[in-house]
Scaffold this motif. Structure first.
Motif, PDB file in Angstrom:
ATOM      1  N   PRO A  84       0.873  -1.269  -0.056  1.00  0.00           N
ATOM      2  CA  PRO A  84      -0.012  -0.088   0.138  1.00  0.00           C
ATOM      3  C   PRO A  84       0.843   1.392   0.018  1.00  0.00           C
ATOM      4  CG  PRO A  84      -0.849  -1.703   1.542  1.00  0.00           C
ATOM      5  CD  PRO A  84       0.491  -1.941   1.087  1.00  0.00           C
ATOM      6  N   LEU A  85       1.976   1.251   0.828  1.00  0.00           N
ATOM      7  CA  LEU A  85       2.860   2.503   0.654  1.00  0.00           C
ATOM      8  C   LEU A  85       3.441   2.800  -0.594  1.00  0.00           C
ATOM      9  CD1 LEU A  85       4.660   2.126   4.089  1.00  0.00           C
ATOM     10  CD2 LEU A  85       2.855   3.685   3.394  1.00  0.00           C
ATOM     11  N   TYR A  91       1.008   7.001  -6.548  1.00  0.00           N
ATOM     12  CA  TYR A  91      -0.257   7.855  -6.560  1.00  0.00           C
ATOM     13  C   TYR A  91       0.086   9.115  -6.625  1.00  0.00           C
ATOM     14  CZ  TYR A  91      -5.044   8.933  -6.724  1.00  0.00           C
ATOM     15  OH  TYR A  91      -6.326   9.466  -7.045  1.00  0.00           O
ATOM     16  N   LEU A  92       0.685   9.564  -5.463  1.00  0.00           N
ATOM     17  CA  LEU A  92       0.987  10.789  -4.915  1.00  0.00           C
ATOM     18  C   LEU A  92       1.952  11.638  -6.069  1.00  0.00           C
ATOM     19  CD1 LEU A  92       0.985  13.069  -2.974  1.00  0.00           C
ATOM     20  CD2 LEU A  92       2.680  12.282  -1.854  1.00  0.00           C
ATOM     21  N   LEU A  93       2.955  10.817  -6.353  1.00  0.00           N
ATOM     22  CA  LEU A  93       3.712  10.989  -7.307  1.00  0.00           C
ATOM     23  C   LEU A  93       3.017  11.475  -8.836  1.00  0.00           C
ATOM     24  CD1 LEU A  93       6.727  11.971  -8.005  1.00  0.00           C
ATOM     25  CD2 LEU A  93       7.203   9.565  -8.694  1.00  0.00           C
ATOM     26  N   PHE A  94       2.362  10.712  -9.110  1.00  0.00           N
ATOM     27  CA  PHE A  94       1.432  10.873 -10.402  1.00  0.00           C
ATOM     28  C   PHE A  94       0.569  12.010 -10.452  1.00  0.00           C
ATOM     29  CE2 PHE A  94      -2.801  10.368 -12.618  1.00  0.00           C
ATOM     30  CZ  PHE A  94      -2.047  10.424 -13.786  1.00  0.00           C
TER      31      PHE A  94
END
Length: 116
Positions: A84-85, A91-94
């Motif tokens: 999950p991390l 996802y945050l980077l995207f």
């Protein structure tokens, strides 16, 4: 039942050395900013920034692995914590790259001026 005390001094120094080397490489790259990495784009971002992201994620993963004792846990717990991390970081980077590119495009192609 007898338990022997195992010294982790060697391991602590290894982790300290590894993380220090990675941090030193990041600082040196940040100071000299090699043109070959700074002016080469890959997926909308220069290679130097990708190297910073990769090294930072490596350090974060290794800190969790070493200092939170994940290497001694069962594979199922390791997967439950790490997968999950990794997904959330990617996802945050995207999202950050997508939104940052949009904001850059708005300021670059409109009458709104950079005031910061």
């Amino acid at each position: 039942m007898s338990h022997e005390h195992v010294s982790n001094t060697k391991r602590i120094w290894f982790v300290f050395g590894l993380l220090s080397v990675v941090t030193t490489v990041e600082v040196i790259l940040g100071i000299i900013k090699p043109e070959s990495l700074f002016f080469t784009n890959f997926l909308g971002m220069n290679l130097l920034n990708w190297i910073f992201y990769i090294l930072t994620i490596f350090k974060a993963y290794y800190i969790v692995w070493a200092f939170m004792h994940m290497e001694g846990e069962k594979k199922s717990l390791q997967s439950a914590v790490v997968i999950p991390l990794v997904f959330l970081i990617l996802y945050l980077l995207f999202i950050l790259l997508t939104e940052g590119d949009y904001v850059f495009g708005v300021f670059k192609n409109s009458i709104i001026k950079w005031n910061f």
